[in-house]
Design an enzyme around this catalytic site. Structure first.
Site, PDB file in Angstrom:
ATOM      1  N   HIS A  52      -0.228   1.378 -13.451  1.00  0.00           N
ATOM      2  CA  HIS A  52       0.606   0.263 -13.923  1.00  0.00           C
ATOM      3  C   HIS A  52       2.053   0.756 -14.031  1.00  0.00           C
ATOM      4  O   HIS A  52       2.299   1.808 -14.625  1.00  0.00           O
ATOM      5  CB  HIS A  52       0.096  -0.219 -15.284  1.00  0.00           C
ATOM      6  CG  HIS A  52       0.838  -1.404 -15.783  1.00  0.00           C
ATOM      7  ND1 HIS A  52       0.653  -2.667 -15.250  1.00  0.00           N
ATOM      8  CD2 HIS A  52       1.806  -1.530 -16.720  1.00  0.00           C
ATOM      9  CE1 HIS A  52       1.462  -3.508 -15.862  1.00  0.00           C
ATOM     10  NE2 HIS A  52       2.177  -2.844 -16.757  1.00  0.00           N
ATOM     11  N   ASN A 107       1.192   3.115  -2.661  1.00  0.00           N
ATOM     12  CA  ASN A 107       0.340   4.033  -3.436  1.00  0.00           C
ATOM     13  C   ASN A 107      -0.830   4.516  -2.598  1.00  0.00           C
ATOM     14  O   ASN A 107      -1.189   5.693  -2.648  1.00  0.00           O
ATOM     15  CB  ASN A 107      -0.141   3.358  -4.728  1.00  0.00           C
ATOM     16  CG  ASN A 107       0.925   3.404  -5.812  1.00  0.00           C
ATOM     17  OD1 ASN A 107       1.138   4.445  -6.432  1.00  0.00           O
ATOM     18  ND2 ASN A 107       1.618   2.303  -5.994  1.00  0.00           N
ATOM     19  N   GLY A 140       0.766  -1.243   0.000  1.00  0.00           N
ATOM     20  CA  GLY A 140       0.000   0.000   0.000  1.00  0.00           C
ATOM     21  C   GLY A 140       0.797   1.293   0.000  1.00  0.00           C
ATOM     22  O   GLY A 140       0.367   2.288   0.585  1.00  0.00           O
ATOM     23  N   ARG A 150      -6.500  -8.818  -7.897  1.00  0.00           N
ATOM     24  CA  ARG A 150      -7.573  -9.644  -8.475  1.00  0.00           C
ATOM     25  C   ARG A 150      -8.104  -9.019  -9.749  1.00  0.00           C
ATOM     26  O   ARG A 150      -8.192  -7.786  -9.843  1.00  0.00           O
ATOM     27  CB  ARG A 150      -8.758  -9.714  -7.504  1.00  0.00           C
ATOM     28  CG  ARG A 150      -8.614 -10.685  -6.395  1.00  0.00           C
ATOM     29  CD  ARG A 150      -9.811 -10.579  -5.481  1.00  0.00           C
ATOM     30  NE  ARG A 150     -11.023 -11.122  -6.078  1.00  0.00           N
ATOM     31  CZ  ARG A 150     -11.307 -12.427  -6.095  1.00  0.00           C
ATOM     32  NH1 ARG A 150     -10.495 -13.290  -5.541  1.00  0.00           N
ATOM     33  NH2 ARG A 150     -12.415 -12.866  -6.649  1.00  0.00           N
ATOM     34  N   ASP A 154      -5.044  -4.381 -18.050  1.00  0.00           N
ATOM     35  CA  ASP A 154      -4.040  -3.355 -18.393  1.00  0.00           C
ATOM     36  C   ASP A 154      -4.305  -2.754 -19.768  1.00  0.00           C
ATOM     37  O   ASP A 154      -3.410  -2.639 -20.603  1.00  0.00           O
ATOM     38  CB  ASP A 154      -2.616  -3.946 -18.352  1.00  0.00           C
ATOM     39  CG  ASP A 154      -2.223  -4.409 -16.958  1.00  0.00           C
ATOM     40  OD1 ASP A 154      -2.761  -3.870 -15.975  1.00  0.00           O
ATOM     41  OD2 ASP A 154      -1.380  -5.316 -16.853  1.00  0.00           O
TER      42      ASP A 154
HETATM   43  C1  GRF Z   1       2.471  -0.743  -7.860  1.00  0.00           C
HETATM   44  O1  GRF Z   1       3.702  -0.831  -8.513  1.00  0.00           O
HETATM   45  C2  GRF Z   1       1.354  -0.602  -8.852  1.00  0.00           C
HETATM   46  O2  GRF Z   1       1.723   0.033 -10.032  1.00  0.00           O
HETATM   47  C3  GRF Z   1       0.999  -2.024  -9.164  1.00  0.00           C
HETATM   48  O3  GRF Z   1       1.144  -2.710  -7.942  1.00  0.00           O
HETATM   49  C4  GRF Z   1       2.113  -2.027  -7.135  1.00  0.00           C
HETATM   50  C5  GRF Z   1       1.466  -1.790  -5.800  1.00  0.00           C
HETATM   51  O4  GRF Z   1       2.385  -1.301  -4.849  1.00  0.00           O
HETATM   52  N1  GRF Z   1      -0.316  -2.115  -9.747  1.00  0.00           N
HETATM   53  P1  GRF Z   1       1.873  -0.695  -3.474  1.00  0.00           P
HETATM   54  O5  GRF Z   1       1.045  -1.787  -2.783  1.00  0.00           O
HETATM   55  O6  GRF Z   1       1.040   0.509  -3.771  1.00  0.00           O
HETATM   56  O7  GRF Z   1       3.103  -0.372  -2.713  1.00  0.00           O
END
Ligand code: GRF
Length: 199
Positions: free
Chosen positions: A108, A13, A11, A90, A144
């Site tokens: 992505h 992001n 997490g 998922r 994607d």
């Molecule tokens: C990120 O690199 C995102 O682009 C991909 O999964 C990863 C998630 O990382 N879809 P985090 O859990 O946000 O650290």
């Protein structure tokens, strides 16, 4: 607008989104975080930030669509306007995608349509690409694939290790996602076919 974030893992992001909501770089209300993994660190981040968070166990549902119906039920209860996927591992059912058509965002860690899939940073690195980057896009029924909102490129320094590249990609992700979410929340994105116009 109210939004929810779907997560499965650490997490980072999500954390960047929480921070951006707090300092108003995202002008929307993060109401709910949902994880399909009980031990996702993202759930702890939500708890620390005082955001409602739930774990929905896929094992309790007979198929993908039943799980997604549970998601939709929770989102309707919380009056969620749009959904942000942040490391959610998922695949969503066509039912879910149709229910929130053009209201689901994903990030992505590569320049789509190159290096789709779950290991995009490593795939670009081992392929020997000289440039990679980050894509934020709307989610459609193919993986994607949906219309691209923002992209940012990043040169791969031949001296960088894979983990050094990962650090750089994640830093771009954390900035770009907040920007894209805010554009959506401010109704500044107009989709026409595959093209997304920024108003
Ligand atoms: C990120 O690199 C995102 O682009 C991909 O999964 C990863 C998630 O990382 N879809 P985090 O859990 O946000 O650290």
């Amino acid at each position: 607008m109210n939004f929810a974030v779907l997560v499965s893992g650490r997490g980072t992001n999500l954390q960047a989104i929480i921070d951006a909501v707090k300092n108003r770089r995202i002008k929307a209300h993060l109401k709910l975080v949902v994880s399909d993994k009980k031990n996702a660190y993202a759930l702890i981040r939500s708890r620390k930030a005082g955001i409602k968070n739930i774990f929905i166990d896929p094992a309790c549902f007979k198929d993908r669509e039943y799980f997604d119906r549970e998601l939709v039920k929770n989102f309707k209860n919380e009056k969620i306007d749009f959904i942000v996927l942040a490391g959610f591992m998922r695949i969503l059912s066509p039912y879910f995608i149709r229910t929130f058509k053009n209201k689901i965002l994903n990030i992505h860690p590569a320049l789509l349509p190159a290096f789709k899939g779950a290991h995009a940073i490593k795939d670009a690195y081992t392929y020997g690409a000289k440039i990679t980057g980050v894509t934020v896009h709307f989610v459609d029924e193919k993986v994607d694939h949906g219309p691209i909102i923002l992209q940012e490129s990043l040169a791969i320094n031949p001296k960088d290790s894979l983990s050094a590249l990962e650090v750089k990609i994640h830093a771009v992700e954390h900035r770009l996602y907040a920007q894209a979410i805010n554009l959506f929340a401010r109704k500044q994105l107009k989709i026409s076919g595959r093209k997304v116009k920024i108003l």
